[in-house]
Design an enzyme around this catalytic site. Sequence first.
Site, PDB file in Angstrom:
ATOM      1  N   GLY A  65       0.812  -1.213   0.000  1.00 10.96           N
ATOM      2  CA  GLY A  65       0.000   0.000   0.000  1.00 10.96           C
ATOM      3  C   GLY A  65       0.844   1.261   0.000  1.00 10.96           C
ATOM      4  O   GLY A  65       0.546   2.235  -0.717  1.00 10.96           O
ATOM      5  N   TYR A  78      -5.340 -17.451   6.711  1.00 15.40           N
ATOM      6  CA  TYR A  78      -5.071 -16.430   5.692  1.00 15.40           C
ATOM      7  C   TYR A  78      -5.457 -16.939   4.307  1.00 15.40           C
ATOM      8  O   TYR A  78      -6.133 -16.235   3.537  1.00 15.40           O
ATOM      9  CB  TYR A  78      -3.588 -16.057   5.730  1.00 15.40           C
ATOM     10  CG  TYR A  78      -3.148 -15.116   4.639  1.00 15.40           C
ATOM     11  CD1 TYR A  78      -3.362 -13.748   4.748  1.00 15.40           C
ATOM     12  CD2 TYR A  78      -2.492 -15.590   3.502  1.00 15.40           C
ATOM     13  CE1 TYR A  78      -2.946 -12.876   3.749  1.00 15.40           C
ATOM     14  CE2 TYR A  78      -2.074 -14.727   2.504  1.00 15.40           C
ATOM     15  CZ  TYR A  78      -2.301 -13.371   2.630  1.00 15.40           C
ATOM     16  OH  TYR A  78      -1.894 -12.516   1.644  1.00 15.40           O
TER      17      TYR A  78
END
Length: 345
Positions: free
Chosen positions: A31, A168
């Site tokens: 990000g 996950y």
Amino acid sequence: MSHENVEECTTKLKKLNDQVIVITGASSGIGLVTARMAAAKGAKVVLAARNDAALNELTEELLRAGHEAVYVRADVGVEDDVNKIAEMAIKSFGRFDTWVNNAGVTIYGNAMDVSYQDMKRLFATNFWGVVYGSRTAVQHYLERGVPGALINIGSVFGDNGTLIQSVYASSKFAIHGWTDSLRMEMEREGAPASITLIHPGRIDTPYTEHARSYLAHQPVHKGMMYPPEAVAEAILYAASHPKRDIYVGSQAKMLQFLGANFPRLTDKLWERISPRTQYDKTRKAKSPEESNLYHAGYGMHERGTNLGWKRKRSMIVKEVKHPVLTRVIVAGISVWAVLKVKRNN
């Protein structure tokens, strides 16, 4: 806007320097790199994460460099917080053109060991955060009647299961299913939305250091991995060029192929190979309190302390961006190889 016009315009996304881009999980790793890269290419960026101090530092950095950026502290696992991200984009810039669902957390631990509470918290971020962001983005594009991009970050472990990170992997399988299903529904309705799923392989970010670990040793990536810049490059290409899927790294594409065509062989190989590539025996695992599962981890770090061959780029991403050039190069090499064999004969 007619149904036909909406269908036609879904392939016409704005150039990056004309876009407002929302990026979740913007305080570190993929990000953070994507935010810096997008701003450098002229996009206005709306940054979201839980780490207020890191977001403020990043926003100030971008503003000093002459870019346009705003931020909002948000937990994507909370629907109201996701709404606030969209509100900030509209308040600051009047719209957004691309929404990147990047925020994510992980847990290192065997399926039978991880608590249900930790599982639910991971799914709040990884799955529900993507659902909230996806619906917010698509609704905005529908209301404006102007094409926009939705980019969801999946995983190599969303195409094929894994050991130790089973929770996950399950959340990424869910993201893959959600993204593909939403895309088909929107395409059938002629919605002005380009929906892309990014499939990263192992990426050199602080992801492993932020992880909640049930292991004795520190989680790491060991072996071949790719830079976060390669994922950011794929994201920003999809922001202006409608793509269904983009794989980042040959390992991501290869594992998907093997799992789809040779599932039992892949299981057996992965059972032998995977565990020892996911932790560092020389380091003790961090305490649960140091993980970012329930609160923000440290910010402003693009890379992690992973071990192994750290690639500089992903050739698969380059091929996606330059398919004609790639075919010309491959054809040229093939012709050269044939001529060389003939001369040797």
